[in-house]
Write a protein that holds these residues in place. Structure first.
Motif, short mmCIF file in Angstrom:
data_model
loop_
_atom_site.label_atom_id
_atom_site.label_comp_id
_atom_site.label_asym_id
_atom_site.label_seq_id
_atom_site.Cartn_x
_atom_site.Cartn_y
_atom_site.Cartn_z
N ARG A 140 -34.64 7.48 35.21
CA ARG A 140 -35.90 8.20 35.40
C ARG A 140 -35.69 9.45 36.24
O ARG A 140 -35.02 9.41 37.26
CB ARG A 140 -36.93 7.28 36.06
CG ARG A 140 -37.35 6.11 35.16
CD ARG A 140 -38.35 5.25 35.89
NE ARG A 140 -39.56 5.99 36.20
CZ ARG A 140 -40.66 6.01 35.43
NH1 ARG A 140 -40.69 5.34 34.31
NH2 ARG A 140 -41.71 6.71 35.80
N GLY A 150 -39.80 3.63 28.67
CA GLY A 150 -41.21 3.41 28.35
C GLY A 150 -42.08 4.58 28.74
O GLY A 150 -41.64 5.51 29.40
N GLY A 151 -43.33 4.50 28.35
CA GLY A 151 -44.27 5.56 28.70
C GLY A 151 -45.71 5.15 28.45
O GLY A 151 -45.98 4.07 27.93
N GLU A 170 -37.45 9.95 25.04
CA GLU A 170 -36.63 9.77 26.24
C GLU A 170 -35.16 9.48 25.93
O GLU A 170 -34.29 9.86 26.70
CB GLU A 170 -37.23 8.66 27.12
CG GLU A 170 -38.63 9.02 27.58
CD GLU A 170 -39.19 8.10 28.65
OE1 GLU A 170 -38.44 7.27 29.20
OE2 GLU A 170 -40.39 8.22 28.94
#
Ligand code: RP5
Ligand code: MG
Ligand code: MG
Length: 271
Positions: A140, A150-151, A170
């Motif tokens: 991150r 994830g998001g 990502e």
């Protein structure tokens, strides 16, 4: 298990210190005399189209515990309480009131794609003698911790779309990558997922009035023939990406190690 990562240290991206609580003081049902934690609403949230207004804004009439237009204010954990006009964290106190850096009061919904492949060629772990599974991990940009790519679920977006979109943004840098992957391959791969977890995430950004929830889904490439052989490229809020051997020593962001452990169990892999 009582939440812990949202009770320790300075609040992310701030100088705000949470009130320190013992594990026993976390449940709302346990009275804590004079519980008056600091209140923090990050300045970055002001007038942002993706963020709720302050809770006392006279024009703010959220439908708590409901689908509110395109915003899902329902919790995967069941109905949450509203006290003094604010939602209460279903997992208890965090030592910080307000919304912190989270855009929504109450649940903030995310999705976590756990993409796995076997360490080739099905290498067995020397102690457990179980095959070693790898998952696609990102580092991150915000805190430097390794995590599942994830998001947040966009308003009105289907979770199945978020899972695919966040992985591609990502771990494949789809927003900038000129290498395009075949749509057919992507659609096929992401159409077969196994739900691993749905609920509250112990995220360091959680507060007494705003918290992260997720749906974590495992997508597995059993023979390194599809996503398992892609060239990974970090993008968007990821600064690095790599295949990581799954093992109980992993130290990942928020509750992500718990989700990875569940995948290892599902795939009968080493943990
Ligand atoms: C975690 O934060 C979720 O599990 C998900 O991985 C992530 C979503 O937030 P952003 O990556 O968009 O910051 O709680
Ligand atoms: Mg993202
Ligand atoms: Mg993300």
């Amino acid at each position: 298990m009582v939440h812990i990562k949202c009770r320790t240290g300075l609040y992310p991206f701030s100088e705000i210190r949470r009130l320190v609580l013992t594990d026993a003081q976390v449940p709302w049902a346990v009275p804590v005399e004079n519980y008056t934690p600091p209140n923090y609403d990050a300045p970055v949230l002001r007038n942002k189209p993706w963020a709720d207004p302050p809770c006392d804004d006279p024009n703010f009439h959220p439908k708590w515990n409901n689908l509110d237009g395109t915003i899902n204010r329902k919790s995967h954990t069941g109905p949450y309480k509203i006290v003094d006009g604010r939602p209460l964290n279903p997992e208890g106190r965090t030592g910080l009131a307000g919304r912190g850096v989270l855009g929504k009061w109450g649940p903030n919904h995310a999705a976590d794609p756990i993409v796995t492949r076997w360490k080739s060629p099905k290498e067995l772990h020397r102690e457990t003698k179980l095959p070693i599974l790898q998952f696609c991990a990102i580092q991150r940009r915000d805190c430097g911790q390794w995590a599942i790519p994830g998001g947040m679920v966009d308003p009105g977006e289907k979770i199945s779309e978020t899972l695919k979109r966040e992985f591609l943004e990502e771990a494949f840098n789809s927003l900038e990558n000129t290498d395009k992957m075949s749509e057919e391959l992507i659609e096929g791969f992401f159409s077969k997922g196994e739900e691993i977890f749905k609920g509250y995430v112990d995220d360091p950004r959680n507060t007494d009035n705003a918290w992260m929830e997720t749906v974590a889904v495992n997508f597995h490439d059993d023979n390194n023939e599809t996503v398992g052989k892609f060239k990974l490229q970090a993008g968007d809020d990821a600064k690095n990406v790599k295949w990581v051997d799954i093992d109980s020593k992993l130290d990942l962001y928020a509750s992500h190690s718990n989700f990875i452990q569940a995948v290892a169990k599902l795939r009968q892999a080493h943990w």
